[in-house]
Motif scaffolding. Structure first.
Motif, mmCIF file in Angstrom:
data_model
loop_
_atom_site.group_PDB
_atom_site.id
_atom_site.type_symbol
_atom_site.label_atom_id
_atom_site.label_comp_id
_atom_site.label_asym_id
_atom_site.label_seq_id
_atom_site.Cartn_x
_atom_site.Cartn_y
_atom_site.Cartn_z
ATOM 1 N N UNK A 240 0.805 -1.212 0.000
ATOM 2 C CA UNK A 240 0.000 0.000 0.000
ATOM 3 C C UNK A 240 0.846 1.273 0.000
ATOM 4 N N UNK A 241 2.026 1.208 -0.628
ATOM 5 C CA UNK A 241 2.894 2.375 -0.808
ATOM 6 C C UNK A 241 2.625 2.961 -2.189
ATOM 7 N N UNK A 242 2.166 4.196 -2.215
ATOM 8 C CA UNK A 242 1.812 4.828 -3.475
ATOM 9 C C UNK A 242 3.018 4.956 -4.390
ATOM 10 N N UNK A 243 4.157 5.386 -3.842
ATOM 11 C CA UNK A 243 5.337 5.608 -4.668
ATOM 12 C C UNK A 243 5.799 4.317 -5.334
ATOM 13 N N UNK A 244 5.872 3.242 -4.563
ATOM 14 C CA UNK A 244 6.315 1.968 -5.129
ATOM 15 C C UNK A 244 5.312 1.446 -6.151
ATOM 16 N N UNK A 245 4.028 1.662 -5.895
ATOM 17 C CA UNK A 245 2.999 1.239 -6.839
ATOM 18 C C UNK A 245 3.148 1.975 -8.169
ATOM 19 N N UNK A 246 3.376 3.280 -8.095
ATOM 20 C CA UNK A 246 3.552 4.084 -9.311
ATOM 21 C C UNK A 246 4.758 3.596 -10.113
ATOM 22 N N UNK A 247 5.833 3.265 -9.405
ATOM 23 C CA UNK A 247 7.033 2.764 -10.088
ATOM 24 C C UNK A 247 6.747 1.438 -10.785
ATOM 25 N N UNK A 248 6.037 0.563 -10.104
ATOM 26 C CA UNK A 248 5.732 -0.736 -10.691
ATOM 27 C C UNK A 248 4.846 -0.601 -11.926
ATOM 28 N N UNK A 273 -9.099 0.804 6.627
ATOM 29 C CA UNK A 273 -9.625 -0.166 7.582
ATOM 30 C C UNK A 273 -9.078 -1.559 7.236
ATOM 31 N N UNK A 274 -8.557 -2.240 8.249
ATOM 32 C CA UNK A 274 -7.901 -3.531 8.027
ATOM 33 C C UNK A 274 -8.846 -4.553 7.403
ATOM 34 N N UNK A 275 -10.066 -4.688 7.922
ATOM 35 C CA UNK A 275 -10.996 -5.672 7.388
ATOM 36 C C UNK A 275 -11.313 -5.389 5.929
ATOM 37 N N UNK A 276 -11.464 -4.110 5.589
ATOM 38 C CA UNK A 276 -11.752 -3.747 4.204
ATOM 39 C C UNK A 276 -10.585 -4.141 3.304
#
Length: 291
Positions: A240-248, A273-276
């Motif tokens: 759930x890291x935006x920066x790493x997701x964008x790179x990928x 939320x963890x359950x979500x």
């Protein structure tokens, strides 16, 4: 006797004794030759017929033995072999009845033959490092073996946990579930439930999956649906890291933020939320399966 008969049929080899006997009885050589040749011909037919009968008997015995072995394999996997017979029959097949066995249920991959897959799983291990028996049931190779096959073997192979012989039915239930998960996920090789993790639950729990699909997948529609799911998959894989997701994904960070926000807007989900998050992971896994 006619001299000509002696010239064209010399009294040698296996025909010498009837020639001698025939001459003593006054039988012409030509008639005797025809008789002896007929006897030998019928003798050859009798030998061939007997050989065929013997071969047929051998094949029948092999089929009966194969059926007996397959019945024992099914009995062990389904837990129907009486305890009083289990150890004796297993030992008659050269198995260690006191050891643990892993149940397997396998389907052939493209271009893979039954025998090749059976060898890969260890059912015909000449070194005797593995012990086990297998049979073909409903188009699948099923059985139990003392050591699990390698993960990279050909075909789709579901594995159970090691169990004593009397409890192999529990292992077979797990192997069946693992195989069904492999089919749903499009995976190959040998896998047990531990290696498949929650994917086994996604593939098998239809009630929960129906709820998850209605909650998180059905609200997504149009060309953007696949794009949002791909982004969510990468987002979860990147912790759930935006920066790493964008790179990928080779996109701008704001693109990732926009897509995540769009998904939350369409589904009413809150990814803080963890359950979500767990439910969304289930939805993403479900979207990848053939169910």
């Amino acid at each position: 006797m006619a001299t000509s008969g002696e010239n064209y049929w010399p009294p040698t080899g296996r025909t010498s004794w009837p020639l001698t006997l025939g001459r003593r009885s006054g039988v012409e050589d030509a008639d005797l030759l025809e008789f002896v040749q007929s006897v030998f011909a019928w003798s050859d037919i009798a030998v061939v017929t007997a050989a065929r009968g013997h071969r047929s008997a051998e094949i029948t015995r092999a089929i009966v033995e194969e059926e007996r072995r397959a019945a024992f394999v099914r009995g062990v996997l389904f837990g129907t072999v009486p305890s009083s017979d289990l150890s004796l029959t297993a030992e008659a097949y050269g198995l260690d009845s006191t050891g643990d066995f892993v149940a397997v249920r396998a389907l052939l991959g493209d271009g893979v033959q039954n025998r090749k897959l059976e060898i890969a799983m260890g059912f015909h291990d000449s070194s005797q490092r593995r012990q086990g028996l297998c049979a073909v049931v409903d188009g699948a190779i099923v059985g139990f073996v003392s050591e699990p096959p390698p993960a990279d073997c050909d075909g789709l192979v579901g594995l159970g946990s090691p169990r004593p012989l009397r409890y192999v039915a529990e292992s077979y239930r797990q192997a069946t579930r693992a195989l069904m998960t492999l089919q749903a996920c499009g995976l190959h090789g040998a896998h047990d439930l531990a290696s498949l993790g929650l994917r086994a639950a996604v593939a098998m729990d239809a009630d929960v999956s129906d709820m998850i699909r209605a909650r998180y997948l059905d609200p997504l529609s149009g060309d953007s649906a696949r794009e949002l799911i791909v982004t969510l998959r990468a987002f979860l894989a990147c912790d759930m890291h935006v920066e790493r997701t964008a790179t990928r994904l080779f996109v701008h960070q704001n693109t990732v933020r926009y897509r995540i926000a769009r998904f939350e807007e369409l589904t009413g989900a809150n990814l803080r939320e963890t359950q979500v998050v767990i439910e969304v992971w289930w939805a993403v896994a479900l979207s990848e399966m053939s169910l």
